[in-house]
Motif scaffolding. Structure first.
Motif, PDB file in Angstrom:
ATOM      1  N   LEU A 283     -20.417  20.534  13.423  1.00 32.56           N
ATOM      2  CA  LEU A 283     -21.220  20.954  14.373  1.00 32.56           C
ATOM      3  C   LEU A 283     -20.510  21.047  15.738  1.00 32.56           C
ATOM      4  O   LEU A 283     -20.793  21.038  17.025  1.00 32.56           O
ATOM      5  CB  LEU A 283     -22.432  19.906  14.770  1.00 32.56           C
ATOM      6  CG  LEU A 283     -23.266  19.880  13.424  1.00 32.56           C
ATOM      7  CD1 LEU A 283     -24.459  18.985  13.647  1.00 32.56           C
ATOM      8  CD2 LEU A 283     -23.813  21.414  13.430  1.00 32.56           C
ATOM      9  N   THR A 284     -19.170  20.693  15.641  1.00 32.18           N
ATOM     10  CA  THR A 284     -18.194  20.704  16.844  1.00 32.18           C
ATOM     11  C   THR A 284     -18.063  22.141  17.396  1.00 32.18           C
ATOM     12  O   THR A 284     -18.051  23.119  16.722  1.00 32.18           O
ATOM     13  CB  THR A 284     -16.804  20.195  16.313  1.00 32.18           C
ATOM     14  OG1 THR A 284     -16.811  18.986  15.977  1.00 32.18           O
ATOM     15  CG2 THR A 284     -15.922  20.140  17.638  1.00 32.18           C
ATOM     16  N   GLY A 285     -18.387  22.101  18.795  1.00 32.74           N
ATOM     17  CA  GLY A 285     -18.550  23.482  19.407  1.00 32.74           C
ATOM     18  C   GLY A 285     -19.768  24.345  19.221  1.00 32.74           C
ATOM     19  O   GLY A 285     -19.837  25.580  19.374  1.00 32.74           O
ATOM     20  N   HIS A 297     -28.461  30.798  11.346  1.00 31.46           N
ATOM     21  CA  HIS A 297     -27.876  31.258  12.603  1.00 31.46           C
ATOM     22  C   HIS A 297     -27.147  30.337  13.408  1.00 31.46           C
ATOM     23  O   HIS A 297     -27.740  29.272  13.683  1.00 31.46           O
ATOM     24  CB  HIS A 297     -29.150  31.873  13.427  1.00 31.46           C
ATOM     25  CG  HIS A 297     -29.813  33.075  13.328  1.00 31.46           C
ATOM     26  ND1 HIS A 297     -29.426  34.277  13.204  1.00 31.46           N
ATOM     27  CD2 HIS A 297     -30.615  32.981  12.465  1.00 31.46           C
ATOM     28  CE1 HIS A 297     -30.314  35.174  12.728  1.00 31.46           C
ATOM     29  NE2 HIS A 297     -31.035  34.490  12.078  1.00 31.46           N
ATOM     30  N   VAL A 298     -25.873  30.366  13.776  1.00 27.71           N
ATOM     31  CA  VAL A 298     -25.020  29.412  14.525  1.00 27.71           C
ATOM     32  C   VAL A 298     -24.829  29.921  15.796  1.00 27.71           C
ATOM     33  O   VAL A 298     -24.083  31.017  16.070  1.00 27.71           O
ATOM     34  CB  VAL A 298     -23.855  29.288  13.297  1.00 27.71           C
ATOM     35  CG1 VAL A 298     -23.072  28.210  14.343  1.00 27.71           C
ATOM     36  CG2 VAL A 298     -24.214  29.069  12.016  1.00 27.71           C
ATOM     37  N   TYR A 299     -25.253  29.267  16.832  1.00 29.89           N
ATOM     38  CA  TYR A 299     -25.060  29.571  18.279  1.00 29.89           C
ATOM     39  C   TYR A 299     -24.049  28.588  18.719  1.00 29.89           C
ATOM     40  O   TYR A 299     -24.128  27.337  18.754  1.00 29.89           O
ATOM     41  CB  TYR A 299     -26.279  29.377  18.934  1.00 29.89           C
ATOM     42  CG  TYR A 299     -27.621  30.286  18.626  1.00 29.89           C
ATOM     43  CD1 TYR A 299     -27.711  31.511  18.983  1.00 29.89           C
ATOM     44  CD2 TYR A 299     -28.305  29.589  17.483  1.00 29.89           C
ATOM     45  CE1 TYR A 299     -28.666  32.200  18.323  1.00 29.89           C
ATOM     46  CE2 TYR A 299     -29.303  30.486  16.877  1.00 29.89           C
ATOM     47  CZ  TYR A 299     -29.407  31.686  17.441  1.00 29.89           C
ATOM     48  OH  TYR A 299     -30.681  32.331  17.097  1.00 29.89           O
ATOM     49  N   VAL A 308     -15.246  27.619  15.577  1.00 30.77           N
ATOM     50  CA  VAL A 308     -16.209  27.346  14.742  1.00 30.77           C
ATOM     51  C   VAL A 308     -16.035  28.270  13.580  1.00 30.77           C
ATOM     52  O   VAL A 308     -16.479  27.614  12.491  1.00 30.77           O
ATOM     53  CB  VAL A 308     -17.555  27.604  15.713  1.00 30.77           C
ATOM     54  CG1 VAL A 308     -19.045  27.363  14.550  1.00 30.77           C
ATOM     55  CG2 VAL A 308     -17.827  26.574  16.840  1.00 30.77           C
ATOM     56  N   HIS A 309     -15.859  29.560  13.712  1.00 35.60           N
ATOM     57  CA  HIS A 309     -15.859  30.493  12.637  1.00 35.60           C
ATOM     58  C   HIS A 309     -14.761  29.910  11.535  1.00 35.60           C
ATOM     59  O   HIS A 309     -14.873  29.858  10.534  1.00 35.60           O
ATOM     60  CB  HIS A 309     -15.473  31.627  13.299  1.00 35.60           C
ATOM     61  CG  HIS A 309     -15.473  32.856  12.178  1.00 35.60           C
ATOM     62  ND1 HIS A 309     -14.868  34.049  12.254  1.00 35.60           N
ATOM     63  CD2 HIS A 309     -15.858  32.916  10.829  1.00 35.60           C
ATOM     64  CE1 HIS A 309     -15.201  35.036  11.243  1.00 35.60           C
ATOM     65  NE2 HIS A 309     -15.792  34.227  10.543  1.00 35.60           N
ATOM     66  N   ASP A 348     -24.312  33.765  16.773  1.00 37.93           N
ATOM     67  CA  ASP A 348     -23.016  34.259  16.929  1.00 37.93           C
ATOM     68  C   ASP A 348     -22.193  34.165  15.684  1.00 37.93           C
ATOM     69  O   ASP A 348     -21.255  35.254  15.430  1.00 37.93           O
ATOM     70  CB  ASP A 348     -22.119  33.163  17.775  1.00 37.93           C
ATOM     71  CG  ASP A 348     -22.728  32.907  19.308  1.00 37.93           C
ATOM     72  OD1 ASP A 348     -22.812  34.154  20.060  1.00 37.93           O
ATOM     73  OD2 ASP A 348     -23.364  32.080  19.680  1.00 37.93           O
ATOM     74  N   LEU A 349     -22.647  33.244  14.670  1.00 37.68           N
ATOM     75  CA  LEU A 349     -22.298  33.616  13.332  1.00 37.68           C
ATOM     76  C   LEU A 349     -23.767  33.530  12.559  1.00 37.68           C
ATOM     77  O   LEU A 349     -24.483  32.862  12.890  1.00 37.68           O
ATOM     78  CB  LEU A 349     -21.450  32.573  12.838  1.00 37.68           C
ATOM     79  CG  LEU A 349     -19.972  32.050  13.668  1.00 37.68           C
ATOM     80  CD1 LEU A 349     -19.405  30.718  12.971  1.00 37.68           C
ATOM     81  CD2 LEU A 349     -19.129  33.179  13.411  1.00 37.68           C
TER      82      LEU A 349
END
Length: 398
Positions: A283-285, A297-299, A308-309, A348-349
């Motif tokens: 969960l960093t970033g 969904h990762v924002y 993060v990716h 974003d991911l």
């Protein structure tokens, strides 16, 4: 019979019919023309949605559902993600979620849609903020603005088709119902399969001067699958109840009526859990993680996407497909046409779990959801394919 674990990628299976094709086909049948799907012309059509009825599961348990099995006319894809909020809105609107806007169980909307307030996560099924058990989102997100496409159900009403909804009374007027069911109609409360069967039969016996469309819905099969696992004794018993209900309704169909039965998704039993709340660095970033345990969904925070990716790639490995928003849109995961407003809702991911993996959040989401064995949303055939079952006066269930 499909391999239950085979992946049904939206790009590869783009030509296979989806739930978004069902109501347009029903509309064509109500107009006296032959639709693309195997639905006969009729004056009245009942569409029964059995939440959680996947085609793979039906085939695996056909001995417990002889009536449903006998009525199989084909299959359709649930669409992506294979989840109730998205699937039912696709059914009613006749469009994929890139057009109708309900892109998953939960998601974030564009910042300019919250009137300058902090951007929040919307649980579309419960219409709550941040969590399924969060506070109401009605004051923050107007359902008709989040799902701006009135769609096929509104078109039917405009043509003079009489609309009736038969479902649990608690759903009437909910945020999600306002988003998905964009046509005024009669509401008939039906809490149990017995009440639903009675409601449908009585509606068909009532004279009407206009063609009729009845949307009927039962949630029990999905609930037993989530709580006890798909294929569990409890789930099989619930399947038998649905089978008998459908047989009873089919036996009472007038000569000018058709019953169409389908599901909104199938289901898998999870046996590999990756807990995003306890894996170091996950969960960093990250500003927010939405969706459900099979599709996330990762924002990300500004400037953090690359890091993060890289971390998520290391964490999920081969257990999930992980791509950036641009790739998901380019490959038409959410449909061939995605408006700019709705594209902003995509993470974003985007992570799509593979095989029987789920991406849990043990510290941030309700314990019941985290611990339940049955899940859906992703690309396996067990989740994606739902049956299209058709009954009319010459093909009644036995």
């Amino acid at each position: 019979m499909y391999d239950p674990t085979a992946e049904v990628h939206p790009r590869v299976w783009a030509d296979h019919p989806t739930l978004a094709d069902v109501l347009p086909a029903i509309g064509t049948a109500l107009g006296g023309l032959a639709p693309a799907l195997p639905i006969p012309t009729a004056r009245d059509v009942v569409l029964l949605v059995v939440d959680g009825l996947g085609d793979v599961l039906l085939e695996q348990h056909r001995e417990s559902a002889p009536s449903l099995t006998a009525l199989r006319a084909g299959t359709v894809r649930a669409g992506f993600p294979a989840t109730t909020a998205t699937s039912i809105t696709s059914l009613m609107s006749g469009t994929a979620c890139g057009s109708h806007g309900i892109i998953g169980y939960s998601f974030r909307t564009a910042r300019d849609q919250t009137a300058g307030r902090e951007r929040r996560t919307l649980n579309a099924l419960r219409w709550t903020l941040d969590r399924s058990d969060g506070t109401s989102a009605l004051d923050t997100y107007e359902p008709e603005a989040i799902a701006p496409h009135p769609g096929t159900i509104a078109d039917l009403a405009a043509r003079g088709v009489e609309i009736t909804y038969a479902m649990p009374s608690a759903y009437r007027g909910s945020g999600f119902s306002r988003a998905a069911f964009r046509a005024v109609g009669e509401h008939v409360g039906a809490q149990t399969p017995t009440e639903l069967r009675t409601a449908i039969i009585e509606l068909l016996r009532t004279h009407s001067t206009a063609p009729r469309f009845v949307y009927a819905y039962t949630p029990d099969l999905d609930a037993y699958g989530h709580l006890f696992g798909p294929g569990s004794p409890q789930w099989v018993e619930a399947l038998g109840v649905v089978d008998r209900m459908v047989a009873d309704v089919a036996a009472e169909l007038p000569s000018d009526a058709v019953l169409v039965v389908t599901g909104d998704h199938g289901m898998i039993q999870a046996d590999n859990r990756i807990d995003l709340d306890t894996v170091g660095g996950a969960l960093t970033g990250v500003e927010a993680v939405a969706g459900e345990m099979r599709v996330r969904h990762v924002y990300t925070r500004p400037g953090a996407l690359d890091d993060v990716h890289a971390r998520w790639t290391s964490i999920v490995g081969d257990h999930a497909h992980l791509v950036r928003r641009e790739q998901a849109l380019d490959e038409a995961w959410f449909g061939g046409e995605v408006t700019d407003v709705i594209a902003e809702r995509v993470g974003d991911l985007v992570a799509v779990a593979r095989d029987t993996t789920i991406l849990t959040r043990s510290l941030s989401e309700p314990t019941l959801e985290v611990e339940m064995p049955g899940h859906h949303g992703a690309w396996t055939a067990a989740e994606q394919f739902v049956p299209l079952l058709v009954a009319h006066s010459t093909s009644r269930a036995t």
